[in-house]
Write a protein that holds these residues in place. Structure first.
Motif, PDB file in Angstrom:
ATOM      1  N   UNK A 165      25.622  11.098  45.942  1.00 57.46           N
ATOM      2  CA  UNK A 165      26.553  11.253  46.043  1.00 57.46           C
ATOM      3  C   UNK A 165      26.712  12.890  45.022  1.00 57.46           C
ATOM      4  N   UNK A 166      25.664  13.377  44.225  1.00 56.70           N
ATOM      5  CA  UNK A 166      25.654  14.663  43.673  1.00 56.70           C
ATOM      6  C   UNK A 166      24.128  14.608  43.307  1.00 56.70           C
ATOM      7  N   UNK A 167      23.706  14.918  45.005  1.00 57.46           N
ATOM      8  CA  UNK A 167      21.930  14.938  45.047  1.00 57.46           C
ATOM      9  C   UNK A 167      21.231  16.241  43.879  1.00 57.46           C
ATOM     10  N   UNK A 168      22.065  17.410  42.959  1.00 57.97           N
ATOM     11  CA  UNK A 168      22.307  18.385  42.011  1.00 57.97           C
ATOM     12  C   UNK A 168      21.990  18.049  40.814  1.00 57.97           C
ATOM     13  N   UNK A 169      22.767  16.915  40.656  1.00 58.60           N
ATOM     14  CA  UNK A 169      22.661  16.543  39.238  1.00 58.60           C
ATOM     15  C   UNK A 169      20.992  15.151  39.111  1.00 58.60           C
ATOM     16  N   UNK A 170      20.724  15.489  37.971  1.00 58.59           N
ATOM     17  CA  UNK A 170      19.824  14.380  37.627  1.00 58.59           C
ATOM     18  C   UNK A 170      20.177  13.329  36.936  1.00 58.59           C
ATOM     19  N   UNK A 171      20.007  12.273  37.784  1.00 55.36           N
ATOM     20  CA  UNK A 171      20.005  10.307  36.864  1.00 55.36           C
ATOM     21  C   UNK A 171      19.102  10.317  37.157  1.00 55.36           C
ATOM     22  N   UNK A 172      19.147   9.270  35.550  1.00 56.24           N
ATOM     23  CA  UNK A 172      17.634   8.795  34.831  1.00 56.24           C
ATOM     24  C   UNK A 172      18.495   7.720  35.009  1.00 56.24           C
ATOM     25  N   UNK A 173      17.383   6.616  35.011  1.00 57.31           N
ATOM     26  CA  UNK A 173      17.740   4.929  35.694  1.00 57.31           C
ATOM     27  C   UNK A 173      16.830   4.642  33.932  1.00 57.31           C
ATOM     28  N   UNK A 174      17.662   4.014  32.919  1.00 57.99           N
ATOM     29  CA  UNK A 174      17.407   3.553  31.405  1.00 57.99           C
ATOM     30  C   UNK A 174      18.725   3.012  31.085  1.00 57.99           C
ATOM     31  N   UNK A 175      18.478   3.180  29.324  1.00 55.69           N
ATOM     32  CA  UNK A 175      20.067   2.232  28.200  1.00 55.69           C
ATOM     33  C   UNK A 175      19.779   3.310  27.917  1.00 55.69           C
ATOM     34  N   UNK A 176      21.482   4.282  28.046  1.00 58.79           N
ATOM     35  CA  UNK A 176      22.068   5.261  27.059  1.00 58.79           C
ATOM     36  C   UNK A 176      21.891   5.017  25.877  1.00 58.79           C
ATOM     37  N   UNK A 177      21.736   3.637  25.423  1.00 56.16           N
ATOM     38  CA  UNK A 177      22.164   3.125  23.798  1.00 56.16           C
ATOM     39  C   UNK A 177      20.706   3.104  23.460  1.00 56.16           C
ATOM     40  N   UNK A 178      19.788   3.296  23.718  1.00 56.10           N
ATOM     41  CA  UNK A 178      18.875   3.583  22.780  1.00 56.10           C
ATOM     42  C   UNK A 178      18.130   4.731  22.747  1.00 56.10           C
ATOM     43  N   UNK A 179      17.995   4.875  21.516  1.00 56.05           N
ATOM     44  CA  UNK A 179      17.691   6.043  20.660  1.00 56.05           C
ATOM     45  C   UNK A 179      16.582   6.758  21.567  1.00 56.05           C
ATOM     46  N   UNK A 180      15.715   6.155  20.925  1.00 55.10           N
ATOM     47  CA  UNK A 180      14.702   6.867  21.792  1.00 55.10           C
ATOM     48  C   UNK A 180      14.530   7.841  23.327  1.00 55.10           C
ATOM     49  N   UNK A 181      15.395   6.606  24.383  1.00 58.34           N
ATOM     50  CA  UNK A 181      15.388   7.819  25.500  1.00 58.34           C
ATOM     51  C   UNK A 181      15.903   8.527  25.150  1.00 58.34           C
ATOM     52  N   UNK A 182      17.178   8.574  24.223  1.00 57.41           N
ATOM     53  CA  UNK A 182      17.698  10.018  23.828  1.00 57.41           C
ATOM     54  C   UNK A 182      17.360  10.850  23.619  1.00 57.41           C
ATOM     55  N   UNK A 183      16.871  10.719  22.746  1.00 55.96           N
ATOM     56  CA  UNK A 183      15.473  11.661  22.285  1.00 55.96           C
ATOM     57  C   UNK A 183      14.433  11.915  23.675  1.00 55.96           C
ATOM     58  N   UNK A 184      14.221  11.187  24.437  1.00 50.77           N
ATOM     59  CA  UNK A 184      13.416  11.730  25.177  1.00 50.77           C
ATOM     60  C   UNK A 184      13.649  12.238  26.041  1.00 50.77           C
ATOM     61  N   UNK A 185      14.951  11.774  26.616  1.00 48.88           N
ATOM     62  CA  UNK A 185      15.595  13.368  26.848  1.00 48.88           C
ATOM     63  C   UNK A 185      16.189  14.223  27.006  1.00 48.88           C
ATOM     64  N   UNK A 186      15.906  14.603  25.423  1.00 48.84           N
ATOM     65  CA  UNK A 186      16.424  15.931  25.001  1.00 48.84           C
ATOM     66  C   UNK A 186      18.016  15.698  24.555  1.00 48.84           C
ATOM     67  N   UNK A 187      18.585  14.880  23.746  1.00 52.31           N
ATOM     68  CA  UNK A 187      19.712  14.976  23.826  1.00 52.31           C
ATOM     69  C   UNK A 187      20.246  15.950  22.639  1.00 52.31           C
ATOM     70  N   UNK A 188      19.439  16.502  21.344  1.00 54.36           N
ATOM     71  CA  UNK A 188      19.367  17.514  20.942  1.00 54.36           C
ATOM     72  C   UNK A 188      19.758  18.748  21.051  1.00 54.36           C
ATOM     73  N   UNK A 189      19.090  18.971  22.550  1.00 51.59           N
ATOM     74  CA  UNK A 189      18.894  20.083  23.466  1.00 51.59           C
ATOM     75  C   UNK A 189      20.834  20.055  24.589  1.00 51.59           C
ATOM     76  N   UNK A 190      21.609  19.549  24.281  1.00 53.60           N
ATOM     77  CA  UNK A 190      22.301  19.371  24.888  1.00 53.60           C
ATOM     78  C   UNK A 190      24.090  19.957  24.350  1.00 53.60           C
ATOM     79  N   UNK A 191      24.849  20.376  24.846  1.00 51.19           N
ATOM     80  CA  UNK A 191      26.007  20.908  24.087  1.00 51.19           C
ATOM     81  C   UNK A 191      27.596  19.562  23.640  1.00 51.19           C
TER      82      UNK A 191
END
Length: 450
Positions: free
Chosen positions: A269-295
């Motif tokens: 539906x939105x090919x211009x955005x990035x969709x990651x397959x994973x558990x968003x409550x997993x802190x390791x995944x959040x770190x891998x996806x750069x949570x601290x870089x988001x506003x």
């Protein structure tokens, strides 16, 4: 007013509680007898076990003589069929909850063709609330009045804030045409006067025209930058609508979703955005996806506890804005002790929309209810009325109006003029008047009078 509700789920249960306390005659139709009995025991309502789209069940519920029929079952099609049947039987007004994006894009056409007076979408309305908060990162909540000309924002006062220990007399001199409408101080809600003072820890509700409010909130917490990137956990319907609303602001948007089918649908539906397959409550995944870089961080999974934990972690990573979806209102009391910021409760968003519609039917000869929002943990209401010729509040200086206690006449919109009224101002016919009140039963402007 006689109101029949089909569906005793999240939205239906809130409506039963809210509408029964406003002294309406409520009849609930619910398939699950256990759920029905529980809601009857908790609220002053009656009920029938059965299908809300059944002719016989609607006849038994007295839909032919009801003022309003509300269908809020989990199934869109059943809600629409139930409303069509109710209208044919003689219900004056009907409301249907419709959540499917395929239907939502044609609301007006479907509504007119089917004769449904109001169609509501909890996920879309929740997405709109979230998008407003993201647009204004320095505030906790934003509500709009007078066709978006006037805004009511909620800000928190910190010890280091320019608002701390500021009297309201000094506030008005310093910020001009901005009005403090309410102060939430712990469990206490204050409808303020000029002698009141803002303190550390207060949640303050401030109203003004859009341009003035934008200048104001930039001075309140200037260290918060504009939001240019958003990390969203959960790829459900709210996320679908939210991306559509945020696209126009050209933000960097990333979604983490653990269900492969949902992730693929969202990506298509939105090919211009990035969709990651994973558990968003997993802190390791959040770190891998750069949570601290988001506003901004928005947690929209279907599990309240997961949303809370993920949001707490995001707050620890110093993400500028954290927004959390919580369905169970019991958990909201915990948030105060956790220092969380912006909370979205979809069933509450929709209940407020339906309450506004119900109030607008109350006394159309005196005034129309054009907007209604619950604020300060439902301790008060902000209501916009349109004043009719028969109203008793017209043409009297406000200082001479004998109003009930706990009421503030916050704003008058007259033609294209926006007024924060003084004691000498008068309410005129066709004015749009915004009132802040601790009472929750006002359905016309004259209810403010003693």
């Amino acid at each position: 007013m006689k109101i029949v509700i089909a569906g005793g789920g999240k939205v239906g249960s809130v409506l039963c509680t809210e509408l029964s306390t406003e002294e309406h005659d409520i009849i609930l139709i619910e398939k699950n007898e256990t759920i029905l009995d529980s809601l009857i025991n908790k609220n002053d309502i009656s009920g029938i076990v059965g299908n809300g789209a059944s002719y016989d069940i609607q006849q038994e519920a007295g839909v032919d003589t009801c003022d309003l029929f509300i269908a809020v079952t989990p199934q869109d099609e059943l809600n629409m069929i139930a409303c069509i049947l109710a209208k044919k039987l003689g219900a004056r007004y009907t409301i249907a909850r419709v959540r499917n994006p395929e239907y939502s894009s044609h609301f007006e056409y479907v509504r007119e063709r089917l004769g449904v007076n109001m169609m509501i979408n909890p996920e879309f309305e929740s997405a709109r609330s979230i998008s407003r908060i993201i647009k204004f990162p320095t505030v906790l909540s934003v509500q709009s009045f007078a066709n978006n000309q006037v805004e009511l924002i909620e800000v928190e006062v910190h010890e280091s804030s320019v608002l701390a220990n500021l009297s309201l007399n000094d506030f008005r001199r310093q910020y001009g045409n901005v009005l403090v409408c309410a102060i939430q101080r712990g469990e206490e809600l204050i409808i303020p006067s000029g002698s009141d003072e803002l303190r550390d820890g207060d949640n303050v509700y401030v109203m003004g025209d859009k341009q003035v409010i934008r200048k104001f909130y930039k001075t309140v917490r200037p260290h918060k930058n504009n939001i240019n990137s958003v990390l969203i956990i959960g790829g459900g319907r709210i996320t679908y609508y939210l991306i559509g609303l945020l696209k126009e602001y050209r933000m960097d948007i990333k979604v983490i979703e653990q269900n492969q089918e949902i992730a693929e649908q969202l990506s298509a539906a939105y090919p211009e955005i990035e969709v990651i397959l994973g558990d968003g409550t997993d802190q390791e995944i959040l770190q891998q996806e750069g949570i601290d870089n988001y506003h901004a961080f928005v947690s929209l999974t279907g599990v309240d506890e997961e949303n809370i934990i993920a949001s707490l972690y995001a707050a620890q990573q110093d993400v500028n804005k954290v927004i959390t979806k919580v369905n169970r209102e019991l958990l909201l009391r915990i948030f105060d002790t956790l220092g969380m910021e912006s909370i979205i409760t979809p069933k509450r968003v929709i209940a407020n929309s339906i309450l506004r519609f119900v109030r607008s039917l109350g006394n159309p000869y005196v005034s129309d209810v054009e907007a209604l929002y619950r604020i300060a943990d439902n301790a008060a209401e902000a209501i916009q009325f349109k004043v009719k010729a028969t109203s008793k509040v017209k043409n009297i200086p406000l200082e001479k109006l004998r109003t009930k206690s706990g009421i503030l006449i916050a704003y008058i919109i007259r033609d294209h003029q926006l007024l924060i009224p003084s004691g000498q101002d008068e309410i005129k016919e066709n004015d749009h008047v915004i009132v802040i009140t601790k009472e929750k039963k006002f359905d016309d402007i004259d209810d403010i009078l003693k």
